[in-house]
Scaffold this active site. Structure first.
Site, PDB file in Angstrom:
ATOM      1  N   GLU A  49       0.784  -1.196  -0.227  1.00  0.00           N
ATOM      2  CA  GLU A  49      -0.133   0.170   0.211  1.00  0.00           C
ATOM      3  C   GLU A  49       0.905   1.436   0.131  1.00  0.00           C
ATOM      4  OE1 GLU A  49      -0.520  -2.656   2.035  1.00  0.00           O
ATOM      5  OE2 GLU A  49      -2.788  -3.144   1.794  1.00  0.00           O
ATOM      6  N   MET A 472      24.089   9.297   2.221  1.00  0.00           N
ATOM      7  CA  MET A 472      24.041  10.515   2.578  1.00  0.00           C
ATOM      8  C   MET A 472      24.488  10.520   4.109  1.00  0.00           C
ATOM      9  SD  MET A 472      23.856  13.585   2.067  1.00  0.00           S
ATOM     10  CE  MET A 472      22.821  14.278   0.954  1.00  0.00           C
TER      11      MET A 472
END
Lengths: 568, 162
Positions: A49, A472
């Protein structure tokens, strides 16, 4: 004519012009899916979902229309929460239909019951629990109106099973869901803005998502031309102003360009349009544009003075405000002064002496891959990104000349957003080339959506910049945590080519710089979904870099510093 | 910035989750609601909610704007610094067993306009209405009569007409 709740739902969706629904069935929505079986609307079955809500979000960003997703109660609903928060922070219009247990069971901890309206209250623009089938049609139309009007955002509609089975008269809808009346522009405020622009010597335009999603790119381009002023755009605003235009300075902020950040430091007038002065842009707020008077145009009054105090707030849709300012400038015979011309030349000089760059040596450089993606797609692709280094390189090295072409999770920073969002964008724009720039970490957060893309023939091209790490965070650990790479090294990554093949997609890999171009060319000419894997330099960091909380003038240019010295 | 007392007057559609949306706006901004009172208005489909909270101007300005943009909020204003009358009511339970206190409490009540709502052999219940700060001073002064407990309403407020 008598109709069930499910029939009324699809009738209302048809009236709203919905052509695609991203969804996943389950017990509470089985009746709705049974009705869907008889309907014409396209349904794209996702694999999770979270994929549905991000796809609806990507669809909305690419098309400018409202994205729609449909999921079941309980876990189906909670799986959309990250995506709802993502759409909320980036002000993207989506309507989320969630199944709910029957009204007589609500509050009884029934199977697959959660209070999804309670859970999503702080991350939706509004939400509804439909208690009576007679309210359904009105609520569906209201939810679309709320999602797209004013500052757009996600609206959730919770649909109890019995309400959707109940029958009522499906009458002509009395359209009381009219959008809120737009207040006319305050002409005095516009006149003041015109006056401030006319007296500025170093004006800078800073545009954001409000220009892209407020459909005001044309006006922005015209205003920049009339003012003769340089332009910088936030991550959310990329593409509203053409990156190939000489007035374009690049993105500002933590990983912004030297030219944009330096212009922010020196400008004497900052015209902020549809921006919310995110901390990734302002860095140290007290030092942000401190020499400038600030005009802040935003559709949401709550954005004004939230972070940065505006000398002149204009609460209005960016399109209307910009048109009025342009008309005002023309009416007063405005022409850029010598000071403005000098300022513009200065900013262009900054661009020339401090371009974005990287060291071209050794292993494949991720920036090079993005440059090649730009070049080989002639700058015409819709580019989605995941979150992290891949996102920043995608923002820096692909040049966006048109709005609605850069799709990225700006506010929430959701890893796993890019690929399902690219699927949504591809569904909205079947004839466009859609690329997802990904990292090896992010792509694994929703990699199951390969099944969705393949099954629904949505030929997204995924470019994984594989540095075998969560780059990152690894970069921050290198800079601030003495290279203690705590849980950021992914040295047991799966074979992405085999995964691609297992799903029925094509997998291509480049190990050397010389192979990059060939892989991209092949990917672009291959039908269907393609996973490109680029084995990039794992040590590469994103520059420029402004440490969090530092003033924007304190940029670490990394390898670009030498280049800048030479140019100077 | 200095923290001050704020009285927010919020007119809303009378929907069942509107209070949760408003209170959530406060908690999300790390501001505590001090008192709250809500009831329907002359239009039964609309409710007036009065909330008092401590906070500096900038924080309250942001909260008021964020509340104002909620779908079911019709109007939100901060009445701090606006000509408005504010009142709060306290129900107080006092020891009523000592006969010498009874006469004094009755005299006090009459002088101050309090109401004795009930009284039996053991305790009495007083209704005291007044302005927030002074009111609590009065209530605390009742300790000498054996103050057993009290319960306060939220503040209600109405702006003076033009």
């Amino acid at each position: 004519m008598k109709a069930t709740g499910s029939q009324i739902l699809f009738r209302a969706l048809e009236e709203e012009g919905v052509d695609v629904i991203f969804g996943y069935p389950g017990g509470a929505v089985i009746g709705i899916y049974d009705e869907l079986f008889r309907q014409k609307v396209r349904h794209i079955l996702v694999r999770h979902e979270q994929g549905a809500i991000h796809a609806a979000d990507g669809y909305a960003r690419a098309s400018g229309k409202v994205g729609v997703c449909l999921v079941t109660s309980g876990p189906g609903a909670t799986n959309t929460v990250t995506g709802i928060a993502n759409a909320y922070l980036d002000s993207i219009p989506v309507v989320i239909f969630t199944g709910q247990v029957s009204t007589n069971l609500i509050g009884s901890d029934a199977f697959q019951e959660v209070d999804i309206t309670g859970i999503t209250r702080p991350c939706t623009k509004h939400n509804f629990l439909v208690r009576n089938v007679a309210d359904l049609k009105r609520i569906v139309h209201e939810s679309f109106m709320i999602a797209r009007s004013g500052r757009p955002g996600p609206v959730l509609v919770d649909l109890p099973k019995d309400v959707m089975q109940a029958e009522t008269e499906d009458e002509e809808f009395p359209f009381n869901a009219a959008p809120p009346v737009e207040r006319p522009l305050d002409q005095e405020v516009i006149a003041k803005a015109v006056e401030m622009i006319a007296s500025a010597r170093m004006p800078l335009i800073f545009s954001g998502g409000g220009v892209v999603y407020g459909n005001a790119s044309e006006e922005l381009r015209e205003l920049a031309g009339v003012m003769g002023a340089p332009v910088t755009s936030s991550l959310m605003g990329l593409g509203a102003f053409p990156a190939s235009d000489p007035l374009w300075l690049g993105m500002p902020g933590m990983h912004g360009t030297w030219a944009a950040n330096t212009a922010l430091v020196h400008c004497d007038l900052l015209l902020g349009i549809g921006v919310r002065f995110d901390d990734r842009v302002t860095s140290r707020v007290s030092a942000f544009a401190q020499n400038a008077r600030i005009i802040h145009i935003d559709i949401d009054a709550a954005s004004i003075d939230k972070i940065v105090r505006a000398d002149l707030p204009i609460v209005a849709p960016s399109k209307n405000a910009l048109s009025a300012i342009i008309a005002g400038l023309k009416a007063t015979g405005y022409a850029p002064s010598d000071a403005v011309h000098d300022w513009r030349k200065q900013t262009i000089l900054w661009k020339i002496t401090h371009p974005l760059g990287y060291e071209k040596s050794g292993a494949i450089k991720p920036q090079y891959v993005v440059e090649k993606l730009y070049e080989l797609s002639s700058g015409k692709a819709i580019v989605a990104t995941e979150v992290g280094q891949n996102q920043m390189w995608g923002a820096q090295f692909y040049k966006y000349d048109e709005p609605n072409c850069f799709i990225s999770s700006g506010g929430l920073g959701t890893m796993g957003f890019g690929f399902p969002a690219a699927i949504g964008a591809q569904a909205a724009c079947p004839d466009r080339l859609v690329i997802d720039i990904a990292g090896d970490g992010s792509i694994q957060m929703n990699i199951q959506e390969l099944g969705t893309a393949v099954q629904n023939k949505l030929p997204v091209k995924i470019a994984i910049l594989n540095n075998s790490s969560l780059g990152m965070v690894r970069q921050w650990q290198e800079m601030f945590y003495q290279k203690r790479y705590s849980h950021t090294i992914l040295d047991e990554n799966p074979d992405f080519l085999k995964i691609a093949e297992a799903y029925g997609a094509t997998g291509l890999r480049a190990n050397k710089t010389s192979e990059v171009e060939e892989v991209i060319k092949k990917a672009f000419s291959t039908e269907g979904v393609v996973v490109m894997e680029f084995m990039v330099d794992p040590e590469e960091s994103v520059y420029p870099f402004v440490k969090p909380g530092a003033p924007l003038c304190e940029m670490d240019l990394g390898p670009m510093a030498d280049q800048a010295k030479k140019a100077a | 910035m200095e923290s001050q007392k704020n009285v927010l007057s919020i007119l809303v559609n009378n929907k069942l989750d509107v209070l949760a949306r408003i209170s959530g706006t406060f908690s999300a901004r790390n501001v505590n609601i001090e008192s709250i009172s809500a009831n329907t208005t002359m239009d039964p489909e609309r409710t007036r909610i009065i909330i008092t909270a401590m906070g500096d101007n900038a924080a309250m300005e942001k909260i008021v704007k964020q509340i104002a943009r909620l779908v079911d909020v019709i109007e939100a204003r901060n009445l701090a610094g606006i000509m408005a009358v504010t009142r709060e009511m306290v129900l107080v339970r006092l020891d009523w067993s000592k006969r010498e206190n009874r006469r004094e409490i009755e005299m006090l009540a009459e002088r101050k306009g309090w109401k004795i709502l009930s009284a039996d052999e053991r305790n009495c219940i007083l209704e005291i209405t007044g302005e927030n700060g002074l009111l609590m001073e009065e209530v605390m002064g009742l300790h000498r009569f054996g103050l057993e407990d009290f319960t306060r309403t939220g503040v209600v407020a109405i702006e003076k007409g033009l």
